[in-house]
Design a protein around this motif. Structure first.
Motif, PDB file in Angstrom:
ATOM      1  N   LEU A 126       0.817  -1.213   0.000  1.00 22.30           N
ATOM      2  CA  LEU A 126       0.000   0.000   0.000  1.00 22.30           C
ATOM      3  C   LEU A 126       0.850   1.262   0.000  1.00 22.30           C
ATOM      4  N   LEU A 127       1.949   1.247   0.736  1.00 19.62           N
ATOM      5  CA  LEU A 127       2.831   2.413   0.775  1.00 19.62           C
ATOM      6  C   LEU A 127       3.441   2.712  -0.589  1.00 19.62           C
ATOM      7  N   VAL A 128       3.964   1.692  -1.274  1.00 14.54           N
ATOM      8  CA  VAL A 128       4.587   1.956  -2.580  1.00 14.54           C
ATOM      9  C   VAL A 128       3.548   2.358  -3.616  1.00 14.54           C
TER      10      VAL A 128
ATOM     11  N   GLY B  46      -0.789   5.176  -7.166  1.00 14.18           N
ATOM     12  CA  GLY B  46      -1.801   4.137  -7.278  1.00 14.18           C
ATOM     13  C   GLY B  46      -1.639   3.130  -8.388  1.00 14.18           C
ATOM     14  N   ARG B  47      -0.589   3.255  -9.205  1.00 17.31           N
ATOM     15  CA  ARG B  47      -0.479   2.312 -10.313  1.00 17.31           C
ATOM     16  C   ARG B  47       0.978   1.918 -10.565  1.00 17.31           C
ATOM     17  N   LEU B  48       1.256   0.619 -10.430  1.00 16.90           N
ATOM     18  CA  LEU B  48       2.579   0.061 -10.710  1.00 16.90           C
ATOM     19  C   LEU B  48       2.415  -1.349 -11.253  1.00 16.90           C
TER      20      LEU B  48
ATOM     21  N   ARG C 117       3.522  -5.317 -11.264  1.00 20.23           N
ATOM     22  CA  ARG C 117       3.904  -6.207 -10.163  1.00 20.23           C
ATOM     23  C   ARG C 117       5.409  -6.203  -9.925  1.00 20.23           C
ATOM     24  N   SER C 118       6.177  -6.199 -10.995  1.00 21.54           N
ATOM     25  CA  SER C 118       7.636  -6.215 -10.838  1.00 21.54           C
ATOM     26  C   SER C 118       8.131  -4.948 -10.148  1.00 21.54           C
ATOM     27  N   GLU C 119       7.501  -3.819 -10.444  1.00 18.97           N
ATOM     28  CA  GLU C 119       7.882  -2.568  -9.791  1.00 18.97           C
ATOM     29  C   GLU C 119       7.511  -2.591  -8.304  1.00 18.97           C
ATOM     30  N   ILE C 120       6.358  -3.134  -7.995  1.00 18.22           N
ATOM     31  CA  ILE C 120       5.955  -3.256  -6.586  1.00 18.22           C
ATOM     32  C   ILE C 120       6.958  -4.133  -5.851  1.00 18.22           C
ATOM     33  N   ARG C 121       7.276  -5.272  -6.433  1.00 19.09           N
ATOM     34  CA  ARG C 121       8.220  -6.213  -5.817  1.00 19.09           C
ATOM     35  C   ARG C 121       9.569  -5.545  -5.574  1.00 19.09           C
ATOM     36  N   GLU C 122      10.058  -4.837  -6.555  1.00 17.72           N
ATOM     37  CA  GLU C 122      11.355  -4.171  -6.434  1.00 17.72           C
ATOM     38  C   GLU C 122      11.339  -3.127  -5.326  1.00 17.72           C
ATOM     39  N   ARG C 123      10.289  -2.335  -5.298  1.00 17.88           N
ATOM     40  CA  ARG C 123      10.219  -1.259  -4.299  1.00 17.88           C
ATOM     41  C   ARG C 123      10.059  -1.778  -2.881  1.00 17.88           C
ATOM     42  N   ILE C 124       9.261  -2.832  -2.681  1.00 21.88           N
ATOM     43  CA  ILE C 124       9.120  -3.333  -1.308  1.00 21.88           C
ATOM     44  C   ILE C 124      10.384  -4.062  -0.875  1.00 21.88           C
TER      45      ILE C 124
END
Length: 50
Positions: free
Chosen positions: A20-22, A28-30, A32-39
């Motif tokens: 939720l933070l990223v 509000g839009r990324l 999946r790979s970007e979410i994974r990288e950022r978390i």
């Protein structure tokens, strides 16, 4: 190796806040790979598991 010792329900609970933070930071839009990288950048326990 903390993250991989959790059961699947606990892993999901652990991931909700960073996801939720990223998403909030990105507007509000990324992908999946970007979410994974950022978390992974945010949390070393998740990065070790990844």
């Amino acid at each position: 190796m903390y993250f991989d010792t959790l059961d699947s329900e606990a892993q999901i609970s652990y991931l909700i806040k960073p996801i939720l933070l990223v998403l909030q930071e990105a507007g509000g839009r990324l992908d999946r790979s970007e979410i994974r990288e950022r978390i992974c950048d945010m949390d070393e326990h998740i990065a070790e598991f990844e």
